[in-house]
Design a protein around this motif. Structure first.
Motif, PDB file in Angstrom:
ATOM      1  N   ARG A 629      46.258  62.075  42.096  1.00  0.00           N
ATOM      2  CA  ARG A 629      46.018  60.681  42.460  1.00  0.00           C
ATOM      3  C   ARG A 629      45.882  59.807  41.218  1.00  0.00           C
ATOM      4  NH1 ARG A 629      42.784  63.023  46.706  1.00  0.00           N
ATOM      5  NH2 ARG A 629      40.952  62.912  45.360  1.00  0.00           N
ATOM      6  N   LEU A 630      46.123  58.520  41.426  1.00  0.00           N
ATOM      7  CA  LEU A 630      46.030  57.556  40.334  1.00  0.00           C
ATOM      8  C   LEU A 630      44.565  57.325  39.984  1.00  0.00           C
ATOM      9  CD1 LEU A 630      47.698  55.626  38.505  1.00  0.00           C
ATOM     10  CD2 LEU A 630      47.238  53.834  40.201  1.00  0.00           C
ATOM     11  N   TYR A 631      44.240  57.502  38.703  1.00  0.00           N
ATOM     12  CA  TYR A 631      42.876  57.284  38.211  1.00  0.00           C
ATOM     13  C   TYR A 631      42.713  55.846  37.729  1.00  0.00           C
ATOM     14  CZ  TYR A 631      39.004  57.594  34.824  1.00  0.00           C
ATOM     15  OH  TYR A 631      37.868  57.381  34.099  1.00  0.00           O
ATOM     16  N   GLY A 632      43.778  55.293  37.153  1.00  0.00           N
ATOM     17  CA  GLY A 632      43.763  53.929  36.630  1.00  0.00           C
ATOM     18  C   GLY A 632      45.029  53.689  35.831  1.00  0.00           C
ATOM     19  N   VAL A 633      45.130  52.510  35.224  1.00  0.00           N
ATOM     20  CA  VAL A 633      46.275  52.200  34.384  1.00  0.00           C
ATOM     21  C   VAL A 633      45.779  51.609  33.075  1.00  0.00           C
ATOM     22  CG1 VAL A 633      47.854  51.839  36.308  1.00  0.00           C
ATOM     23  CG2 VAL A 633      46.552  49.912  35.416  1.00  0.00           C
ATOM     24  N   GLU A 634      46.498  51.878  32.000  1.00  0.00           N
ATOM     25  CA  GLU A 634      46.170  51.293  30.702  1.00  0.00           C
ATOM     26  C   GLU A 634      47.167  50.176  30.409  1.00  0.00           C
ATOM     27  OE1 GLU A 634      45.734  52.339  25.922  1.00  0.00           O
ATOM     28  OE2 GLU A 634      46.313  53.908  27.346  1.00  0.00           O
ATOM     29  N   ALA A 635      46.649  49.012  30.076  1.00  0.00           N
ATOM     30  CA  ALA A 635      47.491  47.862  29.743  1.00  0.00           C
ATOM     31  C   ALA A 635      47.907  47.945  28.279  1.00  0.00           C
ATOM     32  CB  ALA A 635      46.729  46.564  30.010  1.00  0.00           C
ATOM     33  N   ARG A 675      44.343  39.493  35.979  1.00  0.00           N
ATOM     34  CA  ARG A 675      45.188  38.729  36.914  1.00  0.00           C
ATOM     35  C   ARG A 675      46.159  39.652  37.631  1.00  0.00           C
ATOM     36  NH1 ARG A 675      49.895  37.373  37.819  1.00  0.00           N
ATOM     37  NH2 ARG A 675      50.634  38.489  35.982  1.00  0.00           N
ATOM     38  N   GLN A 676      46.775  40.580  36.847  1.00  0.00           N
ATOM     39  CA  GLN A 676      47.766  41.472  37.435  1.00  0.00           C
ATOM     40  C   GLN A 676      47.126  42.443  38.428  1.00  0.00           C
ATOM     41  OE1 GLN A 676      51.335  41.485  36.906  1.00  0.00           O
ATOM     42  NE2 GLN A 676      50.910  42.613  38.810  1.00  0.00           N
ATOM     43  N   LEU A 677      45.930  42.959  38.100  1.00  0.00           N
ATOM     44  CA  LEU A 677      45.246  43.870  39.009  1.00  0.00           C
ATOM     45  C   LEU A 677      44.938  43.171  40.330  1.00  0.00           C
ATOM     46  CD1 LEU A 677      43.901  46.591  39.569  1.00  0.00           C
ATOM     47  CD2 LEU A 677      41.823  45.724  38.472  1.00  0.00           C
ATOM     48  N   SER A 678      44.478  41.914  40.243  1.00  0.00           N
ATOM     49  CA  SER A 678      44.189  41.150  41.453  1.00  0.00           C
ATOM     50  C   SER A 678      45.463  40.941  42.290  1.00  0.00           C
ATOM     51  CB  SER A 678      43.570  39.801  41.063  1.00  0.00           C
ATOM     52  OG  SER A 678      43.317  39.023  42.203  1.00  0.00           O
ATOM     53  N   GLU A 679      46.580  40.683  41.607  1.00  0.00           N
ATOM     54  CA  GLU A 679      47.845  40.470  42.329  1.00  0.00           C
ATOM     55  C   GLU A 679      48.278  41.753  43.028  1.00  0.00           C
ATOM     56  OE1 GLU A 679      52.449  39.883  41.030  1.00  0.00           O
ATOM     57  OE2 GLU A 679      51.010  38.458  40.144  1.00  0.00           O
ATOM     58  N   TRP A 680      48.176  42.887  42.325  1.00  0.00           N
ATOM     59  CA  TRP A 680      48.559  44.161  42.962  1.00  0.00           C
ATOM     60  C   TRP A 680      47.746  44.402  44.235  1.00  0.00           C
ATOM     61  CZ3 TRP A 680      48.409  46.841  37.582  1.00  0.00           C
ATOM     62  CH2 TRP A 680      49.696  46.857  37.039  1.00  0.00           C
ATOM     63  N   ARG A 681      46.457  44.192  44.125  1.00  0.00           N
ATOM     64  CA  ARG A 681      45.592  44.457  45.274  1.00  0.00           C
ATOM     65  C   ARG A 681      45.916  43.514  46.428  1.00  0.00           C
ATOM     66  NH1 ARG A 681      39.673  45.981  42.644  1.00  0.00           N
ATOM     67  NH2 ARG A 681      40.346  47.969  41.712  1.00  0.00           N
ATOM     68  N   ALA A 682      46.303  42.288  46.093  1.00  0.00           N
ATOM     69  CA  ALA A 682      46.690  41.352  47.148  1.00  0.00           C
ATOM     70  C   ALA A 682      47.935  41.858  47.863  1.00  0.00           C
ATOM     71  CB  ALA A 682      46.932  39.973  46.551  1.00  0.00           C
ATOM     72  N   ASP A 716      38.249  37.786  41.606  1.00  0.00           N
ATOM     73  CA  ASP A 716      37.591  38.530  42.683  1.00  0.00           C
ATOM     74  C   ASP A 716      37.584  40.033  42.410  1.00  0.00           C
ATOM     75  OD1 ASP A 716      36.170  38.708  45.036  1.00  0.00           O
ATOM     76  OD2 ASP A 716      37.967  38.961  46.290  1.00  0.00           O
ATOM     77  N   LEU A 717      37.243  40.374  41.162  1.00  0.00           N
ATOM     78  CA  LEU A 717      37.190  41.778  40.757  1.00  0.00           C
ATOM     79  C   LEU A 717      35.738  42.156  40.449  1.00  0.00           C
ATOM     80  CD1 LEU A 717      40.251  41.993  38.320  1.00  0.00           C
ATOM     81  CD2 LEU A 717      40.159  42.722  40.721  1.00  0.00           C
ATOM     82  N   ALA A 718      35.445  43.437  40.637  1.00  0.00           N
ATOM     83  CA  ALA A 718      34.122  43.967  40.283  1.00  0.00           C
ATOM     84  C   ALA A 718      34.151  44.450  38.834  1.00  0.00           C
ATOM     85  CB  ALA A 718      33.754  45.121  41.217  1.00  0.00           C
ATOM     86  N   PRO A 719      32.992  44.496  38.164  1.00  0.00           N
ATOM     87  CA  PRO A 719      32.961  45.003  36.774  1.00  0.00           C
ATOM     88  C   PRO A 719      33.535  46.409  36.649  1.00  0.00           C
ATOM     89  CG  PRO A 719      30.894  43.897  37.305  1.00  0.00           C
ATOM     90  CD  PRO A 719      31.674  43.976  38.585  1.00  0.00           C
TER      91      PRO A 719
END
Length: 859
Positions: A629-635, A675-682, A716-719
């Motif tokens: 599973r995806l753990y996260g992404v590095e920018a 911004r990109q993380l918020s867009e993906w989740r949307a 609208d992201l959590a820490p």
């Protein structure tokens, strides 16, 4: 009758009436038949008058009493006029016994004829029961006292021993009759003077009780560390009657407390090894002043080296340095050789000391007891010795053995700790393959050389050495052959350098040499000698090789005033040399400044790119190895210049750091990634978190925590959705704002990750201060994990560090399936690298995610 007779009769009658009120009275005929009894007697025995009248005396006694010889003589003696008094047992109507203090008196008439036997009695049953209970209690207390290992001593008002229990005899060796009447102080602590004894008793009597810890001596000279509790006993008038003293043997616990507490505390404070071991010796000599302690280390060559001997002359210890252990090398050398304790009672006659008698005799030593200090594998790594100037007291052997047991363990801990520290230092600051300083230590030593040159107005030469065609050796002969070649090169370079010169390995086949107090001419001579030495043929993997090296030279202060600049310019000069042909060398020159001009142009272009939003972010997935599973992404920042085309991050990110743009770059990356993380989740894409790289400079900004909080809130992201990756350079950042800013960011709930762990200024003491929740294993370890045992050991060690600190450890740079298998086998939870996916543009990552969801769903 006369009036006087009447008064006598009246007085007798009054006395009888008084007795009748308080005493049990019975009258018996001369043959023992009861005639009369008063109410007290009837109540005591539990009968009515009708029940007892006419009964014989024997019916009130037990069958055992009646059958006894004493009872057979009892009535005849009374009939002969003899009275009887004493304590007797009688049987009540309910069958229970009662105890009476009774008097039997024969009564005669005026003609001397016996008319009756008068019995007057008092019930003493309760009193006897209490006395018997007390006696039993005393008996039981005596049994407990004698069975206890606690030594009990009672002294009288004259401070003389009146009683000791069996535990006292077992502990100290004396029988009670041997020491009764002796002074406790003179017996157990003979070294105490009169004044100290007087002060002790004065304090004891004033306090009413005293508890202390004392070293006490037994009958045969054996010594104990005892907990002593004394309680004086006074009478109602306040006069001393007795003193009760309890002794508990606390030798083992006290030795551990006195030794281990102080020694372990010193080790925890990171005090040097010699200070820790000297502390052990001093504590031992304080506890046992009759001896002198010594600690020696045994090196890998089997030679002794003095580490601590505070009470021995320095010359004696120096003469032991370098002595090789063996079967007849005194007590210590023999103990290390045999790996067992060696006790020599007479140094002058024992053959083990034949070659060292004079050395010991000059100091007056009579005997020496040496014990090996063993490591966790049981090998002797040192010795711990007691020297005695007087004949060794056999009775104190147990006391000394306890000292040895406590100290040998502490010495082992201290020596193994030092070995571990040396090993960690070797891993942290030295190249595992060649043994040369790595980049961290090289930079530190170079900084020192430059600082010294600055003070003395001297020059320093920096040589950047790169082996020619090294890749061909690896490709044709294999990596083991390439490793052997690097070791041979390092060995040859070390043989050519002066003691003040510094050589180190950066990575791969790149070496650096720092030459203090060296001008250009001498630098050229040194380069020629090194190149000539390296060019000599050598045999690797049964193949004869002739190698060459390209060398770039930068001079301090002409070409730069700090190590990084000098290394960079020497590197540029090395590439200039390579372009001129293999086996050449080149000094940094004005022509190379063209590169600096290009860099300036690139800097201006980077500023413009930041202003016009020409940069973009790609995202590399991080995958959970156990589940996929995806753990996260590095920018990761990417830059395509309108004229220059694609510019590598390896080029523009260091440039941003040099020209002060790295903080701006970090802020841009942070905002864009959120911004990109918020867009993906949307769009319904499940991206758990995004990681953004920030340089130490970014944390100089005290406004960074507020900016991060505002950015997360606006999208609208959590820490916890954000991870900030720090480089190990932050460990040496001395800016006062850095740690404050890091702590405030962490307090918001933003996760912190230590990037490229193990390659920079890794320090566990620094790492402990940072509130990181993640470590990233540097790709250099991953690249060599298939072939390099050291790389595997280090990656495993870093994983262990992460687990110990409850940190997630991410392995990055995984490019092959074999690397992935190795890391998964070691237990790495998260992986990142081209094996799973290269960095992807946002839309490409979305497609990658969608495809992966389909594949995992089918699986």
């Amino acid at each position: 009758m006369t009036p006087q007779d009447n008064r006598s009769i009246e007085l007798s009658l009054a006395q009888l009436a008084a007795l009748d009120r308080v005493m049990a009275i019975a009258e018996f005929t001369p043959d023992g038949t009861l005639l009369r009894a008063n109410d007290n007697f009837l109540m005591l025995m539990g009968y009515t008058l009708e029940q007892v009248t006419g009964r014989h005396h024997r019916t009130f006694c037990s069958a055992k009493q009646v059958q006894s010889a004493d009872y057979a003589d009892f009535w005849p003696r009374l009939r002969d006029g003899g009275g009887s008094s004493g304590i007797v047992e009688r049987i009540r109507s309910d069958g229970r016994s009662c105890w009476l203090e009774a008097t039997y008196t024969p009564v005669f008439d005026g003609q001397g004829e016996l008319t009756q036997i008068l019995k007057i009695a008092t019930d003493i049953t309760p009193r006897l029961a209490l006395e018997r209970m007390q006696q039993e209690r005393l008996r039981m207390l005596s049994l407990v006292a004698d069975a206890s290992d606690t030594a009990v001593m009672i002294s009288d008002s004259q401070r003389r021993i009146a009683y000791t229990n069996a535990g006292f005899g077992r502990m100290f060796g004396w029988q009670a009759e041997e020491i009764k009447g002796r002074s406790p102080m003179a017996l157990l602590v003979p070294e105490k003077d009169e004044q100290s004894i007087a002060e002790y008793y004065a304090e004891l009597y004033a306090a009413g009780s005293m508890q202390r810890e004392e070293i006490v001596v037994g009958k045969h000279g054996q010594r104990y560390w005892a907990k002593v509790v004394s309680n004086p006993v006074f009478d109602a008038g306040g006069h001393l009657q007795h003193t009760v003293t309890l002794f508990t043997d606390i030798t083992q616990a006290k030795m551990h407390e006195a030794l281990q507490h102080r020694v372990l505390e010193a080790m925890a404070r990171e005090q040097p090894l010699t200070e820790v071991l000297e502390l052990i010796c001093l504590e031992v000599e304080r506890i046992a002043p009759e001896l002198a302690a010594s600690i020696l280390r045994v090196d890998d060559e089997g030679q002794l080296h003095s580490l601590a001997a505070p009470s021995l002359p320095g010359e004696y210890s120096r003469q032991l340095n370098g002595v090789r252990i063996g079967p007849t090398v005194g007590s210590c050398g023999t103990s290390a050789w045999r790996n067992e304790a060696v006790l020599v009672d007479d140094i002058h006659s024992d053959p083990l000391w034949a070659d060292y008698q004079d050395l010991a005799s000059q100091l007056g030593f009579r005997s020496c007891w040496s014990t090996p200090i063993r490591n966790s594998q049981g090998a002797a790594i040192g010795t711990f010795a007691f020297y005695f100037r007087e004949p060794r007291n056999v009775a104190s052997a147990l006391f000394h053995q306890r000292l040895v047991d406590a100290c040998a363990h502490l010495c082992s801990l201290a020596l193994e700790r030092e070995n571990s520290r040396q090993r960690i230092r070797q891993l942290a600051y030295y190249d595992a393959l060649t043994g040369l300083p790595n980049r961290s230590l090289l930079q530190a030593k170079a900084d020192q050389a430059i600082a010294s040159a600055d003070r003395n107005n001297e020059q320093v030469a920096v040589l950047f050495i790169d082996l020619d065609r090294f890749k061909q050796v690896n490709d044709s002969l294999g990596h083991p052959a390439g490793d052997e070649l690097l070791r041979q090169v390092a060995k040859r370079m070390r043989s050519e350098l002066r003691a003040s010169d510094i050589a180190g390995r950066l990575s791969g086949d790149e070496f650096v040499v720092i030459l203090p107090q060296c001008d250009g001419d001498h630098a050229a001579d040194a380069v020629e000698r090194i190149q000539l030495l390296l060019s000599e043929p050598l045999t690797i993997a049964q193949t004869h090789l002739a190698i060459s090296a390209s060398v770039g030279v930068a001079m301090y202060p002409a070409d730069g005033c700090d190590v990084e600049t000098l290394l960079h310019r020497a590197d540029m000069a090395m590439y200039q040399a390579k372009s001129s042909g293999r086996g050449c060398f080149s000094f940094f020159s004005s022509e190379l400044n063209k590169l600096a001009q290009e860099r300036l142009a690139l800097e201006n272009a980077l500023r413009e790119a930041l202003q016009k939003d020409q940069l973009r972010l790609h995202y590399q997935p991080q995958v959970e190895m156990a589940t996929g599973r995806l753990y996260g992404v590095e920018a990761l920042a990417r830059w395509t210049h309108p004229q220059l085309g694609e510019i590598s991050p390896a080029r523009f990110i260091p440039l941003a750091e040099e020209c002060g743009l790295v903080a701006d770059l970090g802020r841009w990356a942070l905002r864009e990634a959120c911004r990109q993380l918020s867009e993906w989740r949307a769009r319904g894409l499940a991206v758990p978190a995004v990681a953004v790289n920030l340089s130490p400079t970014s944390f100089h900004n005290l406004d960074l925590p507020r900016m991060i909080a505002d950015t997360l809130r606006s999208h609208d992201l959590a820490p916890a959705d954000l991870t900030l990756e720090l480089t190990e350079n932050i460990l040496l950042d001395t800016n006062p704002s850095t740690m404050k800013t890091i702590d405030e960011v962490h307090a918001q709930g933003v996760r912190l990750s230590m990037d490229d762990f193990g390659t920079g200024y890794s320090s566990l003491s620094y790492l402990r201060r940072l509130p990181v929740s993640e470590l990233k294993l540097d790709r250099s370890f991953v690249a060599d994990i298939e072939t390099d045992e050291a790389a595997r050991a280090l990656s495993n060690a870093i994983l262990g560090i992460g687990r110990s600190l409850h940190l997630t450890v991410v392995a990055e740079g995984i490019e092959t399936e074999s690397q992935s298998v190795w890391l998964e086998k070691q237990g790495y939870p998260v992986a990142q690298g081209y094996l799973f996916s290269p960095p992807l543009a946002p839309d490409a990552l979305a497609r990658w995610l969608e495809e992966r969801v389909v594949v995992m769903g089918e699986a």
